[in-house]
Design a protein around this motif. Structure first.
Motif, PDB file in Angstrom:
ATOM      1  N   VAL A   1      -7.141 -95.748 -11.823  1.00 49.01           N
ATOM      2  CA  VAL A   1      -6.390 -94.717 -12.541  1.00 49.01           C
ATOM      3  C   VAL A   1      -7.156 -93.370 -12.102  1.00 49.01           C
ATOM      4  CG1 VAL A   1      -5.822 -93.839 -14.393  1.00 49.01           C
ATOM      5  CG2 VAL A   1      -5.792 -96.500 -13.927  1.00 49.01           C
ATOM      6  N   VAL A   2      -6.422 -92.341 -11.637  1.00 53.58           N
ATOM      7  CA  VAL A   2      -7.183 -91.077 -11.482  1.00 53.58           C
ATOM      8  C   VAL A   2      -6.324 -90.208 -11.985  1.00 53.58           C
ATOM      9  CG1 VAL A   2      -7.633 -89.436  -9.527  1.00 53.58           C
ATOM     10  CG2 VAL A   2      -7.518 -91.761  -9.012  1.00 53.58           C
ATOM     11  N   GLN A   3      -7.267 -89.331 -12.826  1.00 53.69           N
ATOM     12  CA  GLN A   3      -6.558 -88.349 -13.692  1.00 53.69           C
ATOM     13  C   GLN A   3      -7.397 -86.788 -13.459  1.00 53.69           C
ATOM     14  OE1 GLN A   3      -6.384 -90.132 -17.568  1.00 53.69           O
ATOM     15  NE2 GLN A   3      -4.347 -90.016 -17.585  1.00 53.69           N
ATOM     16  N   PRO A   4      -7.165 -85.851 -13.537  1.00 53.22           N
ATOM     17  CA  PRO A   4      -7.610 -84.638 -13.678  1.00 53.22           C
ATOM     18  C   PRO A   4      -8.302 -84.492 -15.080  1.00 53.22           C
ATOM     19  CG  PRO A   4      -5.440 -83.915 -13.473  1.00 53.22           C
ATOM     20  CD  PRO A   4      -5.771 -85.350 -13.370  1.00 53.22           C
ATOM     21  N   LEU A   5      -9.461 -83.710 -14.947  1.00 56.52           N
ATOM     22  CA  LEU A   5     -10.021 -83.180 -16.386  1.00 56.52           C
ATOM     23  C   LEU A   5     -10.301 -81.881 -16.441  1.00 56.52           C
ATOM     24  CD1 LEU A   5     -11.722 -84.638 -19.131  1.00 56.52           C
ATOM     25  CD2 LEU A   5     -13.778 -83.887 -17.721  1.00 56.52           C
ATOM     26  N   ARG A   6      -9.645 -81.015 -17.425  1.00 50.94           N
ATOM     27  CA  ARG A   6      -9.916 -79.701 -17.525  1.00 50.94           C
ATOM     28  C   ARG A   6     -10.865 -79.474 -18.393  1.00 50.94           C
ATOM     29  NH1 ARG A   6      -4.817 -77.340 -18.480  1.00 50.94           N
ATOM     30  NH2 ARG A   6      -4.926 -78.329 -20.607  1.00 50.94           N
ATOM     31  N   THR A   7     -12.097 -78.791 -18.071  1.00 53.37           N
ATOM     32  CA  THR A   7     -13.075 -78.296 -18.744  1.00 53.37           C
ATOM     33  C   THR A   7     -12.826 -77.172 -19.565  1.00 53.37           C
ATOM     34  OG1 THR A   7     -14.065 -76.951 -17.119  1.00 53.37           O
ATOM     35  CG2 THR A   7     -14.705 -79.318 -17.054  1.00 53.37           C
ATOM     36  N   PRO A   8     -13.742 -76.757 -20.792  1.00 53.76           N
ATOM     37  CA  PRO A   8     -13.470 -75.911 -21.576  1.00 53.76           C
ATOM     38  C   PRO A   8     -13.261 -74.498 -20.863  1.00 53.76           C
ATOM     39  CG  PRO A   8     -14.820 -77.286 -22.737  1.00 53.76           C
ATOM     40  CD  PRO A   8     -14.783 -77.914 -21.408  1.00 53.76           C
ATOM     41  N   GLU A   9     -14.260 -74.582 -19.727  1.00 55.16           N
ATOM     42  CA  GLU A   9     -14.546 -73.164 -18.829  1.00 55.16           C
ATOM     43  C   GLU A   9     -13.120 -73.277 -17.984  1.00 55.16           C
ATOM     44  OE1 GLU A   9     -17.054 -75.951 -18.279  1.00 55.16           O
ATOM     45  OE2 GLU A   9     -17.707 -75.203 -20.161  1.00 55.16           O
ATOM     46  N   GLY A  10     -12.475 -73.931 -17.991  1.00 56.87           N
ATOM     47  CA  GLY A  10     -11.381 -74.003 -16.971  1.00 56.87           C
ATOM     48  C   GLY A  10     -11.336 -74.506 -15.432  1.00 56.87           C
TER      49      GLY A  10
ATOM     50  N   HIS B   1     -11.408 -77.886 -13.024  1.00 57.54           N
ATOM     51  CA  HIS B   1     -10.625 -79.165 -13.204  1.00 57.54           C
ATOM     52  C   HIS B   1     -11.408 -80.176 -12.144  1.00 57.54           C
ATOM     53  CE1 HIS B   1      -7.361 -76.453 -14.152  1.00 57.54           C
ATOM     54  NE2 HIS B   1      -6.962 -77.406 -14.831  1.00 57.54           N
ATOM     55  N   VAL B   2     -11.678 -81.361 -12.613  1.00 55.12           N
ATOM     56  CA  VAL B   2     -12.467 -82.191 -12.092  1.00 55.12           C
ATOM     57  C   VAL B   2     -11.772 -83.319 -11.710  1.00 55.12           C
ATOM     58  CG1 VAL B   2     -14.601 -83.653 -11.979  1.00 55.12           C
ATOM     59  CG2 VAL B   2     -14.873 -81.165 -12.643  1.00 55.12           C
ATOM     60  N   LEU B   3     -11.615 -84.055 -10.733  1.00 54.02           N
ATOM     61  CA  LEU B   3     -10.751 -85.243 -10.627  1.00 54.02           C
ATOM     62  C   LEU B   3     -11.661 -86.423 -11.072  1.00 54.02           C
ATOM     63  CD1 LEU B   3      -8.061 -86.318  -9.456  1.00 54.02           C
ATOM     64  CD2 LEU B   3      -9.176 -86.505  -7.349  1.00 54.02           C
ATOM     65  N   VAL B   4     -11.137 -87.442 -12.124  1.00 52.01           N
ATOM     66  CA  VAL B   4     -11.796 -88.523 -12.592  1.00 52.01           C
ATOM     67  C   VAL B   4     -11.107 -89.873 -12.264  1.00 52.01           C
ATOM     68  CG1 VAL B   4     -12.692 -89.500 -14.757  1.00 52.01           C
ATOM     69  CG2 VAL B   4     -12.225 -86.910 -14.629  1.00 52.01           C
ATOM     70  N   ASN B   5     -12.033 -90.718 -11.604  1.00 53.35           N
ATOM     71  CA  ASN B   5     -11.523 -91.946 -11.247  1.00 53.35           C
ATOM     72  C   ASN B   5     -12.031 -92.616 -12.634  1.00 53.35           C
ATOM     73  OD1 ASN B   5     -10.879 -94.652 -10.613  1.00 53.35           O
ATOM     74  ND2 ASN B   5     -12.009 -94.502  -8.644  1.00 53.35           N
ATOM     75  N   ARG B   6     -10.963 -93.184 -13.310  1.00 46.71           N
ATOM     76  CA  ARG B   6     -11.101 -93.798 -14.748  1.00 46.71           C
ATOM     77  C   ARG B   6     -11.374 -95.248 -14.696  1.00 46.71           C
ATOM     78  NH1 ARG B   6      -7.423 -92.074 -19.184  1.00 46.71           N
ATOM     79  NH2 ARG B   6      -9.124 -93.196 -20.160  1.00 46.71           N
TER      80      ARG B   6
END
Length: 169
Positions: free
Chosen positions: A78-87, A89-94
């Protein structure tokens, strides 16, 4: 002739002894080489950059990487992007999720709402599976994903690396 009077003497040819000695020496050398490789891999594993991020997982951009086995069972990464508070985006392999009864429908993954903390390992890319030439992505089920392909599909500007999640959510 009685069995007790038969004498048998083992006398291998000189080249047989030499061949056996060479085989033993090669086995010892290969064993030492494998020990060295194992030590290198353990050292490399200790040097993998650990990352801790906070942000919001974007459920609408969830992708399921198909044909991933775990302990002999079929499933998905499962792969989802994470939006950090600074804006950023990092792709996360969950991680891995078992396939459901119907192959065409991936199981739903629980995506927590709001800000989450994720810890894991920084990777340069997501491991690829064998893919036939000309294969096309269908919806949220893909065979392989890369940061550039995911960015083009989602329209997000992504960091050039992937976070492999090791923490629970």
């Amino acid at each position: 002739m009685p069995a007790s009077s038969v004498r048998f003497r083992f006398r291998p040819p000189w080249w047989g002894v030499l061949l056996a000695a060479a085989g033993c020496a090669a086995g010892v050398a290969l064993g030492a080489w494998q020990q060295g490789r194992a030590a290198e891999k353990r050292a490399a594993a200790l040097n993998v950059p650990r990352v801790a991020l906070r942000g919001e997982l974007l459920e609408r951009f969830t992708v399921y990487l198909d044909n991933r086995l775990h302990r002999g069972r079929p499933g998905y990464q499962v792969v989802q992007p994470l939006r950090t508070p600074e804006g950023r985006h990092v792709l996360v392999n969950r991680g891995w999720l078992a396939a459901g009864a119907r192959r065409g429908e991936p199981p739903r993954v629980r995506t927590p709402a709001g800000e989450v903390a994720i810890e894991g390992v920084r990777r340069e890319r997501i491991a690829r599976a064998l893919e036939p030439p000309g294969a096309k992505r269908e919806g949220a089920v893909w065979q392989n994903a890369s940061v550039p392909a995911f960015a083009a599909w989602s329209g997000l500007t992504l960091e050039p690396w992937v976070l492999e999640q090791h923490s629970a959510l």
